[in-house]
Motif scaffolding. Structure first.
Motif, PDB file in Angstrom:
ATOM      1  N   ASP A   1       2.298  -4.296  -0.353  1.00 11.50           N
ATOM      2  CA  ASP A   1       1.026  -3.883  -0.887  1.00 11.50           C
ATOM      3  C   ASP A   1       1.374  -2.036  -0.797  1.00 11.50           C
ATOM      4  N   SER A   2       1.181  -0.918  -1.697  1.00 11.13           N
ATOM      5  CA  SER A   2       0.042  -0.187  -1.985  1.00 11.13           C
ATOM      6  C   SER A   2      -0.875  -0.015  -2.508  1.00 11.13           C
TER       7      SER A   2
ATOM      8  N   GLY B   1      -1.081   1.076  -7.925  1.00  8.54           N
ATOM      9  CA  GLY B   1      -0.505   0.734  -7.262  1.00  8.54           C
ATOM     10  C   GLY B   1       0.089  -0.880  -7.564  1.00  8.54           C
ATOM     11  N   TYR B   2       0.925  -0.318  -6.106  1.00  5.38           N
ATOM     12  CA  TYR B   2       1.982  -1.823  -6.214  1.00  5.38           C
ATOM     13  C   TYR B   2       1.157  -3.052  -5.610  1.00  5.38           C
ATOM     14  N   GLY B   3       0.329  -4.057  -6.130  1.00  6.56           N
ATOM     15  CA  GLY B   3      -0.263  -5.013  -5.366  1.00  6.56           C
ATOM     16  C   GLY B   3      -1.381  -4.729  -6.576  1.00  6.56           C
ATOM     17  N   SER B   4      -1.804  -4.033  -6.895  1.00  6.18           N
ATOM     18  CA  SER B   4      -3.211  -3.390  -7.444  1.00  6.18           C
ATOM     19  C   SER B   4      -3.623  -4.821  -8.678  1.00  6.18           C
TER      20      SER B   4
ATOM     21  N   ALA C   1       4.859  -9.435 -13.371  1.00  6.46           N
ATOM     22  CA  ALA C   1       4.042  -9.844 -11.943  1.00  6.46           C
ATOM     23  C   ALA C   1       4.870 -11.201 -11.874  1.00  6.46           C
TER      24      ALA C   1
ATOM     25  N   ASP D   1      13.481  -1.420  -4.322  1.00  4.42           N
ATOM     26  CA  ASP D   1      12.198  -1.728  -5.756  1.00  4.42           C
ATOM     27  C   ASP D   1      11.375  -0.513  -5.837  1.00  4.42           C
TER      28      ASP D   1
ATOM     29  N   ASP E   1       8.594   0.875  -7.064  1.00  2.00           N
ATOM     30  CA  ASP E   1       7.310   0.286  -7.027  1.00  2.00           C
ATOM     31  C   ASP E   1       7.114  -0.345  -5.805  1.00  2.00           C
ATOM     32  N   LYS E   2       7.574  -0.471  -4.972  1.00  2.00           N
ATOM     33  CA  LYS E   2       7.021  -0.951  -3.468  1.00  2.00           C
ATOM     34  C   LYS E   2       7.419  -0.158  -2.772  1.00  2.00           C
TER      35      LYS E   2
END
Length: 470
Positions: free
Chosen positions: A91-92, A110-113, A168, A22, A24-25
């Motif tokens: 998450d990043s 970022g990922y999870g933001s 999402a 993934d 983005d992750k």
């Protein structure tokens, strides 16, 4: 955008693993970012009341931190001020904040933001709504409810837009948090309504409210640990407990949140409705700190502390309360000020008591609270001219000496009357400094006349005159 791309690339540099399939992750969980106009050389990350870690800033005021063996959920990010961030496995999250407009400038990427972005957006929405909300508390119950209903429609639309984002996917845990965020502020306003509404007979007013006015309480799980760190939840729970406490004594005493009787009943309410042990212990300790900061009645303080300890199940809380009580006893009127270590502007160390040569007013400040810093010094300068019989000594409570000295130079304060706590954590405990507004008045021998004064109070000058006439 270039900054975020550059910082995302650091995630690869700082880890030996590669980005997962993934794209983005990241492999692992990260939080990083940049602080504009930093006020400290580090940021703190808290989970509950515990500091997860102190994360240093690099020379470009950036940081990067990998979380390992961590508990997902809400964390508090602190750098002078604080806000919440939601972190889950993988998450990043990158954040950027300017300390001169902390909440307004805070942004996430970022990922999870998107979760944390939603939380800060809702927080700013609450702040905006509250600017002109005081007068709405004066409406009658029917019109007050209509006001909240119209606001709830907007809150629900914002929630739906967030949850229906096709790009999402959110965990059930965060969906619960998002739903709570959209409702808690109005729930808190309803709990506060009878106490903010004009009129002295609060109990009678509560009894005349519609029968279903507080039906929403049935939908709130106050013991849900996922909500613990949420600002809206904390505000709601404080108002809810305050409301229930008043109902227990309102037929015999007037409403006073700082009174012993209110806090006495508050202990019983907390013990009866809060089964989440970490939350219960936090509430009990906070109550002890607030009561001690506002009471000069040593007998009431002693009694209340015994009552709190009787319902606490945590040895750590009891030990903390015992320490708080012992320090409070040493700060009672009639005692000599404790030998707190301080440093002067030449970085020479001494004890606070050795600096007392005449009747003295001690006031405290932090460069993280600039408005309070300016107002306190201005007030002290004005009072020094009117009451030359007193020394007005300013004590800084921050950790970093270079920033303290820089603020003194920039403001041109009187260096002979400026000190800093040599050991801020210990010094705060010794002085029972739970509120930066706290002011301590001493006689010429360092004997405490009042350890619960407030230099900004309209009554403060009368207190000084009374001491001069003794």
């Amino acid at each position: 955008m270039k900054y975020h791309i550059a910082l995302l690339s650091l995630l690869v540099v700082f880890t030996t693993s590669c980005i997962s399939e993934d794209k983005d992750k990241a492999d692992g969980t990260y939080i990083g970012g940049e602080i504009i106009n930093p006020v400290q050389s580090y940021v703190l990350l808290r989970k509950g009341e515990k500091v997860t870690d102190s994360i240093p800033l690099d020379r470009r005021n950036r940081f990067l931190y990998k979380l390992e063996n961590f508990e997902s959920g809400l964390y508090r990010f602190e750098h002078g001020e604080h806000q919440i961030v939601h972190i889950e496995e993988g998450d990043s999250i990158l954040l950027r904040v300017n300390t001169k407009e902390f909440d307004e400038s805070l942004s996430f990427s970022g990922y999870g933001s998107e979760k944390s972005s939603f939380l800060i957006d809702m927080y700013l929405h609450w702040e905006s709504e509250n600017k002109n909300f005081k007068r709405k508390y004066q409406k009658n119950p029917e019109n007050f409810q209509k006001t909240l209903d119209s606001m709830s429609i907007i809150h629900q639309e914002e929630l739906n837009t967030f949850l229906n984002n096709p790009e999402a996917t959110y965990s059930e845990e965060f969906i619960d948090i998002a739903k709570a965020v959209s409702k808690m502020d109005n729930f808190q306003r309803k709990e506060l309504y009878p106490f903010a509404h004009y009129g002295k007979d609060k109990l009678n007013f509560i009894e005349t409210l519609p029968g279903d006015f507080y039906r929403f309480r049935e939908s709130v799980d106050i013991n849900n640990p996922n909500l613990d760190e949420l600002y809206g939840f904390r505000r709601y729970l404080g108002s809810y407990i305050n409301h229930l406490s008043f109902l227990r004594y309102g037929d015999s005493s007037s409403y006073d949140r700082m009174s012993y009787v209110h806090n006495h009943h508050q202990i019983a309410v907390i013990d009866s409705i809060v089964s989440n042990e970490p939350l219960k212990e936090r509430l009990l300790y906070q109550m002890a700190r607030i009561f001690i900061a506002n009471s000069n009645n040593s007998q009431e303080v002693a009694t209340l502390f015994d009552e709190i300890k009787a319902v606490s199940s945590s040895q750590e809380t009891i030990a903390d309360i015992d320490a708080l009580y012992a320090n409070n006893k040493s700060m009672e009127a009639g005692n000599v000020i404790p030998d707190v270590l301080i440093v002067d502007t030449n970085l020479a160390m001494s004890t606070l008591s050795s600096r007392i040569t005449k009747p003295t007013v001690l006031y405290f400040w932090s460069y993280l609270r600039k408005s309070h810093m300016n107002n306190s010094h201005k007030k002290a300068q004005d009072l020094q001219k009117k009451y030359p019989e007193f020394n007005f000594i300013a004590i800084n409570v921050n950790k970093e000496q270079d920033k303290w000295l820089r603020h003194l130079d920039n403001k041109n304060y009187n260096s002979l009357m400026e000190y800093q706590l040599a050991k801020p954590v210990l010094g705060r405990k010794q002085l029972v400094l739970n509120d930066i507004n706290k002011t301590i008045v001493l006689d010429r021998k360092g004997v405490i006349l009042n350890s619960h004064a407030n230099i900004h109070s309209p009554k403060f000058e009368n207190e000084l005159l009374a001491y001069l006439n003794q």
